[in-house]
Design a protein around this motif. Sequence first.
Motif, PDB file in Angstrom:
ATOM      1  N   ASN A 199       0.861  -1.053  -0.032  1.00 41.95           N
ATOM      2  CA  ASN A 199      -0.098   0.093  -0.031  1.00 41.95           C
ATOM      3  C   ASN A 199       1.028   1.351  -0.005  1.00 41.95           C
ATOM      4  N   SER A 200       2.302   1.198   0.092  1.00 39.21           N
ATOM      5  CA  SER A 200       2.967   2.182   0.038  1.00 39.21           C
ATOM      6  C   SER A 200       3.074   2.897  -1.395  1.00 39.21           C
ATOM      7  N   LEU A 201       2.895   2.193  -2.481  1.00 38.95           N
ATOM      8  CA  LEU A 201       3.018   2.204  -3.888  1.00 38.95           C
ATOM      9  C   LEU A 201       2.014   3.664  -4.168  1.00 38.95           C
ATOM     10  N   ASP A 202       2.597   4.760  -4.547  1.00 39.95           N
ATOM     11  CA  ASP A 202       1.746   5.922  -5.064  1.00 39.95           C
ATOM     12  C   ASP A 202       1.273   5.549  -6.546  1.00 39.95           C
ATOM     13  N   ARG A 203       0.063   4.884  -6.584  1.00 42.78           N
ATOM     14  CA  ARG A 203      -0.391   4.683  -7.958  1.00 42.78           C
ATOM     15  C   ARG A 203      -0.749   5.816  -9.064  1.00 42.78           C
ATOM     16  N   GLU A 204      -0.977   6.924  -8.450  1.00 32.60           N
ATOM     17  CA  GLU A 204      -1.261   7.959  -9.174  1.00 32.60           C
ATOM     18  C   GLU A 204       0.019   8.248  -9.909  1.00 32.60           C
ATOM     19  N   ARG A 205       1.220   8.108  -9.372  1.00 35.81           N
ATOM     20  CA  ARG A 205       2.750   8.230  -9.798  1.00 35.81           C
ATOM     21  C   ARG A 205       3.086   7.245 -10.721  1.00 35.81           C
ATOM     22  N   VAL A 206       2.490   6.090 -10.791  1.00 32.23           N
ATOM     23  CA  VAL A 206       2.768   5.065 -11.887  1.00 32.23           C
ATOM     24  C   VAL A 206       1.965   5.488 -12.988  1.00 32.23           C
ATOM     25  N   VAL A 207       0.773   5.991 -12.915  1.00 29.97           N
ATOM     26  CA  VAL A 207      -0.184   6.274 -13.912  1.00 29.97           C
ATOM     27  C   VAL A 207       0.574   7.478 -14.783  1.00 29.97           C
ATOM     28  N   ASN A 208       0.962   8.105 -14.001  1.00 32.50           N
ATOM     29  CA  ASN A 208       1.798   9.344 -14.664  1.00 32.50           C
ATOM     30  C   ASN A 208       3.113   9.089 -15.352  1.00 32.50           C
ATOM     31  N   SER A 209       3.610   8.054 -14.909  1.00 37.61           N
ATOM     32  CA  SER A 209       4.814   7.800 -15.606  1.00 37.61           C
ATOM     33  C   SER A 209       4.519   6.909 -16.763  1.00 37.61           C
ATOM     34  N   ALA A 210       3.323   6.157 -16.901  1.00 33.09           N
ATOM     35  CA  ALA A 210       3.043   5.415 -18.061  1.00 33.09           C
ATOM     36  C   ALA A 210       2.559   6.478 -19.114  1.00 33.09           C
ATOM     37  N   LEU A 211       1.655   7.321 -18.583  1.00 31.06           N
ATOM     38  CA  LEU A 211       1.167   8.353 -19.848  1.00 31.06           C
ATOM     39  C   LEU A 211       2.613   9.207 -20.555  1.00 31.06           C
ATOM     40  N   LYS A 212       3.345   9.303 -19.650  1.00 27.35           N
ATOM     41  CA  LYS A 212       4.563  10.154 -20.187  1.00 27.35           C
ATOM     42  C   LYS A 212       5.353   9.287 -21.150  1.00 27.35           C
ATOM     43  N   PHE A 213       5.205   7.966 -21.114  1.00 25.84           N
ATOM     44  CA  PHE A 213       6.103   6.933 -21.994  1.00 25.84           C
ATOM     45  C   PHE A 213       5.323   7.245 -23.185  1.00 25.84           C
ATOM     46  N   ILE A 214       3.869   7.133 -23.038  1.00 25.28           N
ATOM     47  CA  ILE A 214       3.133   7.035 -24.257  1.00 25.28           C
ATOM     48  C   ILE A 214       3.259   8.323 -24.978  1.00 25.28           C
ATOM     49  N   GLU A 215       3.180   9.413 -24.188  1.00 22.23           N
ATOM     50  CA  GLU A 215       3.345  10.732 -25.003  1.00 22.23           C
ATOM     51  C   GLU A 215       4.591  11.035 -25.444  1.00 22.23           C
ATOM     52  N   THR A 216       5.646  10.268 -24.891  1.00 22.92           N
ATOM     53  CA  THR A 216       7.183  10.553 -25.572  1.00 22.92           C
ATOM     54  C   THR A 216       7.211   9.641 -26.701  1.00 22.92           C
ATOM     55  N   THR A 217       6.760   8.525 -26.699  1.00 24.54           N
ATOM     56  CA  THR A 217       6.558   7.681 -27.842  1.00 24.54           C
ATOM     57  C   THR A 217       5.773   7.644 -28.730  1.00 24.54           C
ATOM     58  N   GLY A 218       4.888   8.430 -28.647  1.00 23.98           N
ATOM     59  CA  GLY A 218       3.797   8.740 -29.517  1.00 23.98           C
ATOM     60  C   GLY A 218       2.897   7.603 -30.033  1.00 23.98           C
ATOM     61  N   ILE A 219       2.811   6.654 -29.456  1.00 25.84           N
ATOM     62  CA  ILE A 219       2.145   5.319 -29.573  1.00 25.84           C
ATOM     63  C   ILE A 219       0.577   5.693 -29.232  1.00 25.84           C
ATOM     64  N   SER A 220      -0.471   5.024 -29.862  1.00 22.76           N
ATOM     65  CA  SER A 220      -1.879   5.294 -29.665  1.00 22.76           C
ATOM     66  C   SER A 220      -2.059   4.142 -28.632  1.00 22.76           C
ATOM     67  N   LEU A 221      -3.533   4.410 -28.172  1.00 23.37           N
ATOM     68  CA  LEU A 221      -3.951   3.569 -27.088  1.00 23.37           C
ATOM     69  C   LEU A 221      -4.084   2.271 -27.510  1.00 23.37           C
ATOM     70  N   TYR A 222      -4.239   1.931 -28.998  1.00 26.02           N
ATOM     71  CA  TYR A 222      -4.468   0.708 -29.476  1.00 26.02           C
ATOM     72  C   TYR A 222      -3.350   0.026 -29.475  1.00 26.02           C
ATOM     73  N   GLU A 223      -2.073   0.577 -29.788  1.00 22.69           N
ATOM     74  CA  GLU A 223      -0.947  -0.081 -29.779  1.00 22.69           C
ATOM     75  C   GLU A 223      -0.058  -0.327 -28.345  1.00 22.69           C
ATOM     76  N   ILE A 224      -0.778   0.001 -27.430  1.00 20.67           N
ATOM     77  CA  ILE A 224      -0.003  -0.263 -26.021  1.00 20.67           C
ATOM     78  C   ILE A 224       0.224  -1.659 -25.695  1.00 20.67           C
ATOM     79  N   GLU A 225      -0.754  -2.569 -26.371  1.00 20.77           N
ATOM     80  CA  GLU A 225      -0.598  -3.976 -26.051  1.00 20.77           C
ATOM     81  C   GLU A 225       0.562  -4.337 -26.759  1.00 20.77           C
ATOM     82  N   TYR A 226       1.122  -3.961 -27.928  1.00 17.77           N
ATOM     83  CA  TYR A 226       2.307  -4.316 -28.594  1.00 17.77           C
ATOM     84  C   TYR A 226       3.280  -3.891 -28.200  1.00 17.77           C
ATOM     85  N   TYR A 227       3.220  -2.727 -27.258  1.00 20.31           N
ATOM     86  CA  TYR A 227       4.432  -1.926 -26.492  1.00 20.31           C
ATOM     87  C   TYR A 227       4.470  -2.338 -24.919  1.00 20.31           C
TER      88      TYR A 227
END
Length: 606
Positions: free
Chosen positions: A70-98
């Motif tokens: 319960n110590s993990l900040d889940r919001e911080r994890v989501v923000n990190s994932a969104l940053k990856f998507i934004e940086t790589t430019g992949i779409s939501l449909y391509e997440i499964e492949y990446y």
Amino acid sequence: MRLRSREGFTHTLKALGLLSLLTLCQCEPQRHTTPEPLPPRVISNYARPATVLIVTESEARVRIPVFTENSLDRERVVNSALKFIETTGISLYEIEYYQQHLVRYVIGDMISNLTEYLKPTRYTTKSYQVVHIGTGFFVSSDGYLITNAHMVAPDHERLKLWITVNYLDKEIETLADEFATLFSTSISLGTGLTLTEQGLETLREQSRLLYAQYVTVESIDTQKPKVLLTQLTGGAPQLENALTAEVVTKGEPAPGKDVAVLKVDGANYFFLELGDSAQAQQGDTLFAYGYPGDVTFAKEFTPASQAEPTLTQGALSGRRMLKEGWESIQIDATIKPGNSGGPILNTRGEVIGIAAFTIGAEQPTPFIVPASIVREFLGRANVPVGEVNASTLNRLYREAVLDVERSHYKAAMPKLEQIEAIRPNVPAVQKLRETAQLGILEGRDRTPNPYLYYAIASGGAIVLLLIVGGALAARSRRKARASAHHAPPHATPDPHLTHAPTVLADAPTRFRLTVKTVTGESFECAVPPQGLSIGRASDNDLALDDRLVSRYHARIAIENDQLVLYDLNSTNGSYVNGARVDRCALQIGDHIQLGSTTITVQPPSA
């Protein structure tokens, strides 16, 4: 011829009285106004039973963080994932492949910024014991001691820093290594990814930062100081046998006046005498006495020798005024942690200051608090400064130390026996006694014979008296012959010359004493013409059943129609009206104290 003989005899008796008084006064041991410097071993023996080990324990309560799922900040994890998507430019449909790339990115970001992802869910408390070791010394026989203020009330901010450096750094490192191992294992099991060596090292560093952020000292509780009387009781130092001291008054740690006055229960303590620190000059020899921390309780030594005090020698280097307005004394005698609060002694065995602080790291320069400031704190606490000679125990001990130093072993033995009766089983006293016994057995005793001194003095006086008296008598005869040659036939002698001189044979009917014994019994005693010998031995004229009286303690003589008291090198001394004397002309009403016996001089009979 009869008158002329009497005149010569009168001159002879006058010379007798004058030279007797002069000779005995000159032969009486002189008291030096400036005592000779004492050898270091004597100073060490003076300080040994009066110096104690001071131990103060502090308990630090430390807050330790606990991390769970319960110590993990889940919001911080989501923000990190969104940053990856934004940086790589992949779409939501391509997440499964990446997905594998996404997980690797988020874990890498988490490892690099662990403090942003984890927060403690709760805390536990852990206690650490901190032991402060220092030195103190008695300043009175009834249990008052001196040490440093920082020994009894350590600065908590400095103590927190010390605990962090010496304890918490290791604790954090251990916790961080355990956490990093557990975290990397969880990553491997959960994602199938294995961290590289560089990744593991980064995780360990971030784990240390994480624990360092939350591990803190919550509180510090310092207990009352303990006083270990190892030099009075012998054996290894044991805290369970220590005396708990009350802090009577204290100053502040340096640069404040770093002095504390303590009090323990009990009586008949050996103590040190405070000297005049203002008289100490640059270059004077000084001695530091105490318990250096690097050897006290060191496991390399036997338990009994762990608490053996150390004597170091140096000089007074200078005086320096602190910004707080008091003058410290700089010395070059070796002082280490553990010596804090210990006595700094001059060559007379007097305390001229206490070890306080050092300046510098590689070669620290020691400074002491002068005795004048120690007196200030004693005055503040209404504690009278002890005088060694006013205490029977301390006086006897110092006399015995000097006797052993001079090889007067037989003179030391009865004093050591009396000390043993007052304060038994003191290691320093037992060691002196063993030295004296061995010296006597080996024939090395040099104790002077008290009767030989008076015999030499009296013999010298008799020789001088015969010479001077004979000269005066011859001079008188010459004057008498000249007077007879020129006098008229019917000249009448001077009526004053027809009287015989005062003869001391009448003294037994004139001089009397009142004796009050240790049991309270009182009786009168006459002083015979040859004088009165006093002591515990049965062959004395006045034999006293008093254990504090020496076998041959004193003698009262009749000189020039006056009583004179001589001390015969007694163990406990002879006192007239409260003052210790070696020789004293007595007056009517004088009170003589020999041990527990009181003798009063009565008016002479007509």
